[in-house]
Design a protein around this motif. Structure first.
Motif, PDB file in Angstrom:
ATOM      1  N   GLN A   1      36.621  31.915  37.722  1.00  0.00           N
ATOM      2  CA  GLN A   1      36.675  32.087  39.170  1.00  0.00           C
ATOM      3  C   GLN A   1      37.365  33.394  39.557  1.00  0.00           C
ATOM      4  N   ALA A   2      38.320  33.841  38.743  1.00  0.00           N
ATOM      5  CA  ALA A   2      39.035  35.077  39.059  1.00  0.00           C
ATOM      6  C   ALA A   2      38.164  36.311  38.879  1.00  0.00           C
ATOM      7  N   GLU A   3      37.031  36.159  38.202  1.00  0.00           N
ATOM      8  CA  GLU A   3      36.135  37.294  37.990  1.00  0.00           C
ATOM      9  C   GLU A   3      35.508  37.801  39.292  1.00  0.00           C
ATOM     10  N   ILE A   4      35.588  37.037  40.359  1.00  0.00           N
ATOM     11  CA  ILE A   4      35.029  37.482  41.637  1.00  0.00           C
ATOM     12  C   ILE A   4      35.831  38.635  42.237  1.00  0.00           C
ATOM     13  N   PHE A   5      37.068  38.814  41.765  1.00  0.00           N
ATOM     14  CA  PHE A   5      37.924  39.866  42.309  1.00  0.00           C
ATOM     15  C   PHE A   5      37.694  41.183  41.575  1.00  0.00           C
ATOM     16  N   ALA A   6      37.861  42.282  42.297  1.00  0.00           N
ATOM     17  CA  ALA A   6      37.784  43.597  41.672  1.00  0.00           C
ATOM     18  C   ALA A   6      38.925  43.798  40.690  1.00  0.00           C
TER      19      ALA A   6
ATOM     20  N   ALA B   1      41.632  30.440  47.955  1.00  0.00           N
ATOM     21  CA  ALA B   1      42.081  30.779  49.311  1.00  0.00           C
ATOM     22  C   ALA B   1      42.090  32.292  49.518  1.00  0.00           C
ATOM     23  N   ALA B   2      42.526  33.040  48.505  1.00  0.00           N
ATOM     24  CA  ALA B   2      42.561  34.501  48.626  1.00  0.00           C
ATOM     25  C   ALA B   2      41.163  35.064  48.813  1.00  0.00           C
ATOM     26  N   TRP B   3      40.206  34.506  48.106  1.00  0.00           N
ATOM     27  CA  TRP B   3      38.823  34.976  48.256  1.00  0.00           C
ATOM     28  C   TRP B   3      38.287  34.644  49.641  1.00  0.00           C
ATOM     29  N   GLU B   4      38.638  33.473  50.153  1.00  0.00           N
ATOM     30  CA  GLU B   4      38.161  33.054  51.472  1.00  0.00           C
ATOM     31  C   GLU B   4      38.665  33.971  52.580  1.00  0.00           C
ATOM     32  N   VAL B   5      39.867  34.516  52.437  1.00  0.00           N
ATOM     33  CA  VAL B   5      40.408  35.387  53.484  1.00  0.00           C
ATOM     34  C   VAL B   5      39.996  36.846  53.291  1.00  0.00           C
ATOM     35  N   GLY B   6      39.191  37.137  52.263  1.00  0.00           N
ATOM     36  CA  GLY B   6      38.631  38.475  52.116  1.00  0.00           C
ATOM     37  C   GLY B   6      39.349  39.404  51.157  1.00  0.00           C
ATOM     38  N   ALA B   7      40.292  38.891  50.378  1.00  0.00           N
ATOM     39  CA  ALA B   7      40.987  39.746  49.421  1.00  0.00           C
ATOM     40  C   ALA B   7      40.070  40.084  48.249  1.00  0.00           C
ATOM     41  N   SER B   8      40.178  41.297  47.738  1.00  0.00           N
ATOM     42  CA  SER B   8      39.417  41.675  46.546  1.00  0.00           C
ATOM     43  C   SER B   8      40.326  42.078  45.393  1.00  0.00           C
ATOM     44  N   ARG B   9      41.594  42.334  45.694  1.00  0.00           N
ATOM     45  CA  ARG B   9      42.576  42.653  44.661  1.00  0.00           C
ATOM     46  C   ARG B   9      43.819  41.805  44.915  1.00  0.00           C
ATOM     47  N   ILE B  10      44.204  41.012  43.923  1.00  0.00           N
ATOM     48  CA  ILE B  10      45.328  40.100  44.128  1.00  0.00           C
ATOM     49  C   ILE B  10      46.281  40.109  42.934  1.00  0.00           C
ATOM     50  N   ILE B  11      47.538  39.775  43.232  1.00  0.00           N
ATOM     51  CA  ILE B  11      48.510  39.450  42.199  1.00  0.00           C
ATOM     52  C   ILE B  11      49.005  38.039  42.493  1.00  0.00           C
ATOM     53  N   LEU B  12      48.843  37.149  41.534  1.00  0.00           N
ATOM     54  CA  LEU B  12      49.320  35.782  41.659  1.00  0.00           C
ATOM     55  C   LEU B  12      50.744  35.703  41.127  1.00  0.00           C
ATOM     56  N   TYR B  13      51.585  34.943  41.803  1.00  0.00           N
ATOM     57  CA  TYR B  13      52.967  34.756  41.379  1.00  0.00           C
ATOM     58  C   TYR B  13      53.244  33.261  41.225  1.00  0.00           C
ATOM     59  N   SER B  14      53.758  32.887  40.049  1.00  0.00           N
ATOM     60  CA  SER B  14      54.115  31.498  39.775  1.00  0.00           C
ATOM     61  C   SER B  14      55.445  31.484  39.046  1.00  0.00           C
TER      62      SER B  14
END
Length: 206
Positions: A147-152, A104-117
């Motif tokens: 899949q997370a490799e798509i992010f910067a 979902a984060a990739w679909e909305v255009g994010a390139s840098r993310i922090i996941l929280y669980s």
């Protein structure tokens, strides 16, 4: 222009420049695309800010669901409630939540993310602190890391359950839905289990 001193100066420059046969042409309008191309070449964008992605998964007698809350750098919220049509364990639901958050984060255009669980097991396994011995957990880990490799840049952090209340509520709501509706949050849908499409049984000699 009516001031005598200014007028005299203008006449002087007109006489001196007249011998060079200078021709004046008005500047034409710059097309939008040309301006856009120019700006993209000349202006270096600032480093993109980090998007925050809160995820949670649940498995109960009534059903299994995933909740995702994405918060953009300006503070806008995107909420997703995804019902899993297959029976999964709590750990598998947590992994599905992480995968749903990444996609979902990739679909909305994010390139840098922090996941929280709020799952200590899942976050520590993804970080490599805990070892995953179960074949299905290993497959989930492989899929998430690929899949997370798509992010910067990306990371995952454990947070207390009380700080993940919104994602938890979305997951429980999705799990309890007999008929999926799009009225409660921005996106509610059925989720095809990742294990059914992308996680095949691990060969015994692997």
């Amino acid at each position: 222009m009516t001031h005598s001193e200014v007028s005299g100066r203008m006449i002087k420059w007109t006489i001196e420049l007249g011998e060079y046969n200078i021709e004046y042409k008005p500047r034409v309008a710059i097309k939008a695309q040309a301006l856009s191309d120019f700006l993209s070449e000349m202006i270096q964008p600032e480093e993109e800010e980090v998007w925050r992605v809160f995820v949670d998964g649940t498995s109960s007698l009534v059903g299994c669901g995933v909740g995702v809350v994405i918060i953009s750098p300006p503070g806008e919220n995107i909420k997703l409630a995804l019902r899993i049509d297959s029976r999964v364990t709590n750990n598998e639901a947590e992994y599905e939540a992480v995968l749903a958050g990444i996609r979902a984060a990739w679909e909305v255009g994010a390139s840098r993310i922090i996941l929280y669980s709020d799952s200590q097991l899942i976050t520590q396994q993804i970080k490599g602190v805990y070892e995953a011995k179960d074949d299905r957990m290993l497959k989930y880990l492989q899929l998430i890391r690929a899949q997370a490799e798509i992010f910067a840049d990306w990371s995952i952090e454990q947070i207390p359950r009380e700080e993940n209340g919104e994602a938890d509520a979305l997951a429980k709501m999705a799990a309890s839905l007999l008929e999926v509706s799009t009225r409660e949050v921005l996106h509610v849908s059925r989720l095809i289990l990742s294990t059914e499409e992308e996680i095949s049984p691990v060969p015994e000699d692997s």
